[in-house]
Design a protein around this motif. Structure first.
Motif, PDB file in Angstrom:
ATOM      1  N   GLY A 140       0.819  -1.204   0.000  1.00  0.00           N
ATOM      2  CA  GLY A 140       0.000   0.000   0.000  1.00  0.00           C
ATOM      3  C   GLY A 140       0.856   1.258   0.000  1.00  0.00           C
ATOM      4  O   GLY A 140       0.580   2.216  -0.724  1.00  0.00           O
ATOM      5  N   ASP A 141       1.915   1.258   0.808  1.00  0.00           N
ATOM      6  CA  ASP A 141       2.832   2.404   0.832  1.00  0.00           C
ATOM      7  C   ASP A 141       3.516   2.606  -0.515  1.00  0.00           C
ATOM      8  O   ASP A 141       3.857   3.727  -0.886  1.00  0.00           O
ATOM      9  N   ASP A 142       3.696   1.514  -1.243  1.00  0.00           N
ATOM     10  CA  ASP A 142       4.318   1.591  -2.575  1.00  0.00           C
ATOM     11  C   ASP A 142       3.296   1.865  -3.682  1.00  0.00           C
ATOM     12  O   ASP A 142       3.652   1.913  -4.858  1.00  0.00           O
ATOM     13  N   GLY A 143       2.007   1.985  -3.305  1.00  0.00           N
ATOM     14  CA  GLY A 143       0.968   2.259  -4.291  1.00  0.00           C
ATOM     15  C   GLY A 143       0.593   1.052  -5.128  1.00  0.00           C
ATOM     16  O   GLY A 143       0.061   1.196  -6.232  1.00  0.00           O
ATOM     17  N   LYS A 144       0.841  -0.142  -4.605  1.00  0.00           N
ATOM     18  CA  LYS A 144       0.539  -1.366  -5.354  1.00  0.00           C
ATOM     19  C   LYS A 144      -0.641  -2.098  -4.732  1.00  0.00           C
ATOM     20  O   LYS A 144      -0.847  -2.055  -3.528  1.00  0.00           O
ATOM     21  N   SER A 145      -1.368  -2.798  -5.554  1.00  0.00           N
ATOM     22  CA  SER A 145      -2.503  -3.592  -5.096  1.00  0.00           C
ATOM     23  C   SER A 145      -2.005  -4.869  -4.435  1.00  0.00           C
ATOM     24  O   SER A 145      -1.316  -5.674  -5.066  1.00  0.00           O
ATOM     25  N   PHE A 146      -2.389  -5.056  -3.185  1.00  0.00           N
ATOM     26  CA  PHE A 146      -2.012  -6.270  -2.463  1.00  0.00           C
ATOM     27  C   PHE A 146      -2.624  -7.501  -3.112  1.00  0.00           C
ATOM     28  O   PHE A 146      -1.952  -8.506  -3.333  1.00  0.00           O
ATOM     29  N   VAL A 147      -3.910  -7.413  -3.457  1.00  0.00           N
ATOM     30  CA  VAL A 147      -4.608  -8.577  -4.015  1.00  0.00           C
ATOM     31  C   VAL A 147      -4.008  -8.982  -5.361  1.00  0.00           C
ATOM     32  O   VAL A 147      -3.847 -10.167  -5.640  1.00  0.00           O
ATOM     33  N   GLU A 148      -3.657  -8.010  -6.195  1.00  0.00           N
ATOM     34  CA  GLU A 148      -3.065  -8.329  -7.491  1.00  0.00           C
ATOM     35  C   GLU A 148      -1.637  -8.831  -7.353  1.00  0.00           C
ATOM     36  O   GLU A 148      -1.204  -9.703  -8.111  1.00  0.00           O
ATOM     37  N   THR A 149      -0.885  -8.292  -6.395  1.00  0.00           N
ATOM     38  CA  THR A 149       0.519  -8.671  -6.227  1.00  0.00           C
ATOM     39  C   THR A 149       0.666 -10.020  -5.531  1.00  0.00           C
ATOM     40  O   THR A 149       1.560 -10.795  -5.873  1.00  0.00           O
ATOM     41  N   MET A 150      -0.196 -10.291  -4.558  1.00  0.00           N
ATOM     42  CA  MET A 150      -0.097 -11.531  -3.780  1.00  0.00           C
ATOM     43  C   MET A 150      -1.448 -12.255  -3.741  1.00  0.00           C
ATOM     44  O   MET A 150      -2.027 -12.441  -2.669  1.00  0.00           O
ATOM     45  N   PRO A 151      -1.948 -12.686  -4.894  1.00  0.00           N
ATOM     46  CA  PRO A 151      -3.304 -13.248  -4.947  1.00  0.00           C
ATOM     47  C   PRO A 151      -3.479 -14.551  -4.170  1.00  0.00           C
ATOM     48  O   PRO A 151      -4.610 -14.890  -3.808  1.00  0.00           O
ATOM     49  N   GLU A 152      -2.408 -15.263  -3.899  1.00  0.00           N
ATOM     50  CA  GLU A 152      -2.527 -16.547  -3.200  1.00  0.00           C
ATOM     51  C   GLU A 152      -2.456 -16.430  -1.683  1.00  0.00           C
ATOM     52  O   GLU A 152      -2.662 -17.410  -0.974  1.00  0.00           O
ATOM     53  N   SER A 153      -2.178 -15.235  -1.167  1.00  0.00           N
ATOM     54  CA  SER A 153      -2.057 -15.084   0.291  1.00  0.00           C
ATOM     55  C   SER A 153      -3.418 -15.275   0.954  1.00  0.00           C
ATOM     56  O   SER A 153      -4.460 -15.015   0.342  1.00  0.00           O
ATOM     57  N   PRO A 154      -3.431 -15.738   2.210  1.00  0.00           N
ATOM     58  CA  PRO A 154      -4.712 -15.897   2.916  1.00  0.00           C
ATOM     59  C   PRO A 154      -5.515 -14.592   2.990  1.00  0.00           C
ATOM     60  O   PRO A 154      -6.738 -14.616   2.846  1.00  0.00           O
ATOM     61  N   ALA A 155      -4.848 -13.459   3.171  1.00  0.00           N
ATOM     62  CA  ALA A 155      -5.570 -12.191   3.247  1.00  0.00           C
ATOM     63  C   ALA A 155      -6.194 -11.837   1.892  1.00  0.00           C
ATOM     64  O   ALA A 155      -7.335 -11.374   1.834  1.00  0.00           O
ATOM     65  N   SER A 156      -5.469 -12.049   0.803  1.00  0.00           N
ATOM     66  CA  SER A 156      -6.032 -11.791  -0.530  1.00  0.00           C
ATOM     67  C   SER A 156      -7.216 -12.697  -0.802  1.00  0.00           C
ATOM     68  O   SER A 156      -8.246 -12.251  -1.339  1.00  0.00           O
ATOM     69  N   GLN A 157      -7.080 -13.948  -0.468  1.00  0.00           N
ATOM     70  CA  GLN A 157      -8.181 -14.890  -0.667  1.00  0.00           C
ATOM     71  C   GLN A 157      -9.417 -14.447   0.121  1.00  0.00           C
ATOM     72  O   GLN A 157     -10.535 -14.475  -0.392  1.00  0.00           O
ATOM     73  N   ALA A 158      -9.204 -14.018   1.377  1.00  0.00           N
ATOM     74  CA  ALA A 158     -10.315 -13.559   2.207  1.00  0.00           C
ATOM     75  C   ALA A 158     -10.965 -12.320   1.597  1.00  0.00           C
ATOM     76  O   ALA A 158     -12.194 -12.225   1.529  1.00  0.00           O
ATOM     77  N   LEU A 159     -10.153 -11.372   1.148  1.00  0.00           N
ATOM     78  CA  LEU A 159     -10.690 -10.147   0.532  1.00  0.00           C
ATOM     79  C   LEU A 159     -11.514 -10.473  -0.709  1.00  0.00           C
ATOM     80  O   LEU A 159     -12.598  -9.904  -0.911  1.00  0.00           O
ATOM     81  N   MET A 160     -11.030 -11.378  -1.539  1.00  0.00           N
ATOM     82  CA  MET A 160     -11.767 -11.731  -2.755  1.00  0.00           C
ATOM     83  C   MET A 160     -13.086 -12.445  -2.428  1.00  0.00           C
ATOM     84  O   MET A 160     -14.106 -12.191  -3.067  1.00  0.00           O
ATOM     85  N   GLU A 161     -13.067 -13.323  -1.441  1.00  0.00           N
ATOM     86  CA  GLU A 161     -14.294 -14.010  -1.033  1.00  0.00           C
ATOM     87  C   GLU A 161     -15.329 -13.023  -0.486  1.00  0.00           C
ATOM     88  O   GLU A 161     -16.523 -13.120  -0.784  1.00  0.00           O
ATOM     89  N   ILE A 162     -14.857 -12.055   0.300  1.00  0.00           N
ATOM     90  CA  ILE A 162     -15.748 -11.045   0.855  1.00  0.00           C
ATOM     91  C   ILE A 162     -16.325 -10.176  -0.268  1.00  0.00           C
ATOM     92  O   ILE A 162     -17.532  -9.899  -0.292  1.00  0.00           O
ATOM     93  N   ALA A 163     -15.487  -9.751  -1.201  1.00  0.00           N
ATOM     94  CA  ALA A 163     -15.954  -8.942  -2.336  1.00  0.00           C
ATOM     95  C   ALA A 163     -17.025  -9.695  -3.120  1.00  0.00           C
ATOM     96  O   ALA A 163     -18.048  -9.121  -3.517  1.00  0.00           O
ATOM     97  N   GLU A 164     -16.804 -10.969  -3.335  1.00  0.00           N
ATOM     98  CA  GLU A 164     -17.782 -11.788  -4.056  1.00  0.00           C
ATOM     99  C   GLU A 164     -19.119 -11.845  -3.320  1.00  0.00           C
ATOM    100  O   GLU A 164     -20.190 -11.731  -3.922  1.00  0.00           O
ATOM    101  N   LYS A 165     -19.073 -12.008  -1.997  1.00  0.00           N
ATOM    102  CA  LYS A 165     -20.310 -12.032  -1.204  1.00  0.00           C
ATOM    103  C   LYS A 165     -21.063 -10.709  -1.316  1.00  0.00           C
ATOM    104  O   LYS A 165     -22.293 -10.697  -1.447  1.00  0.00           O
ATOM    105  N   ILE A 166     -20.331  -9.604  -1.255  1.00  0.00           N
ATOM    106  CA  ILE A 166     -20.974  -8.294  -1.351  1.00  0.00           C
ATOM    107  C   ILE A 166     -21.603  -8.111  -2.727  1.00  0.00           C
ATOM    108  O   ILE A 166     -22.746  -7.654  -2.847  1.00  0.00           O
ATOM    109  N   LEU A 167     -20.869  -8.474  -3.771  1.00  0.00           N
ATOM    110  CA  LEU A 167     -21.410  -8.344  -5.118  1.00  0.00           C
ATOM    111  C   LEU A 167     -22.656  -9.195  -5.323  1.00  0.00           C
ATOM    112  O   LEU A 167     -23.589  -8.789  -6.015  1.00  0.00           O
ATOM    113  N   ASN A 168     -22.688 -10.356  -4.716  1.00  0.00           N
ATOM    114  CA  ASN A 168     -23.859 -11.232  -4.842  1.00  0.00           C
ATOM    115  C   ASN A 168     -25.063 -10.727  -4.069  1.00  0.00           C
ATOM    116  O   ASN A 168     -26.192 -11.126  -4.343  1.00  0.00           O
TER     117      ASN A 168
END
Length: 170
Positions: A140-168
């Motif tokens: 974030g301090d470097d202006g980069k997307s965490f989810v795009e840079t580290m998509p396999e991390s547990p936090a990225s996975q959690a963020l994507m699952e949450i985003a999907e729930k909200i969109l649904n």
């Protein structure tokens, strides 16, 4: 961009905040949007009230941390949302444990599970838990997307699952 010197604080009382939010929402050329996400301070103050009054078709995602002091604010924010007629998409528990970078085991730094309990008590959906990951801060301090840079991390996975729930739910 509000002040000439970025080290100076913005010191505004309610009416000035309301006017700034009103200008931000009404005078910015947003183009066509699917979503406008507004991250407001915790609680039930001027900022979320102004947004809820200015954008009639709004909803809220309540973000909490697992400790009781944060959960108390989250419960109040849910009641605030209900009283204003907002759709409560659900509760997210942020900083919910951390995966140790050395041994790989989960550490409950601030406790865990309070967000799920609060959601259940308040009869709103629990959207998920996001573990701490120091890379979120660094990227974030470097202006980069965490989810795009580290998509396999547990936090990225959690963020994507949450985003999907909200969109649904939208």
């Amino acid at each position: 961009f509000l002040l000439q010197d970025p080290s100076l604080p913005v010191i505004w009382r309610g009416p000035m905040k309301m006017k700034a939010i009103q200008q931000f929402l009404g005078e910015v050329m947003w183009g066509e949007l699917d979503w406008l996400v507004i991250d407001s301070p915790p609680g039930t103050g001027d900022e979320p009230l102004s947004v809820a009054q200015l954008i009639p078709a709004t909803g809220a995602v309540i973000v909490t941390t697992p400790q009781e002091v944060s959960l108390m604010d989250s419960r109040k924010a849910i009641q605030f949302g209900h009283r204003l007629g907002l759709k409560i998409y659900g509760v997210i528990e942020n900083m919910s444990g951390m995966i140790c970078p050395h041994c790989g085991k989960k550490i409950a730094l601030f406790k865990e599970g309070g967000g799920a309990v609060a959601a259940r008590e308040m009869l709103v959906p629990f959207l998920g838990s996001i573990p701490l990951d120091p890379a979120i801060v660094t990227l974030g301090d470097d202006g980069k997307s965490f989810v795009e840079t580290m998509p396999e991390s547990p936090a990225s996975q959690a963020l994507m699952e949450i985003a999907e729930k909200i969109l649904n739910k939208a």
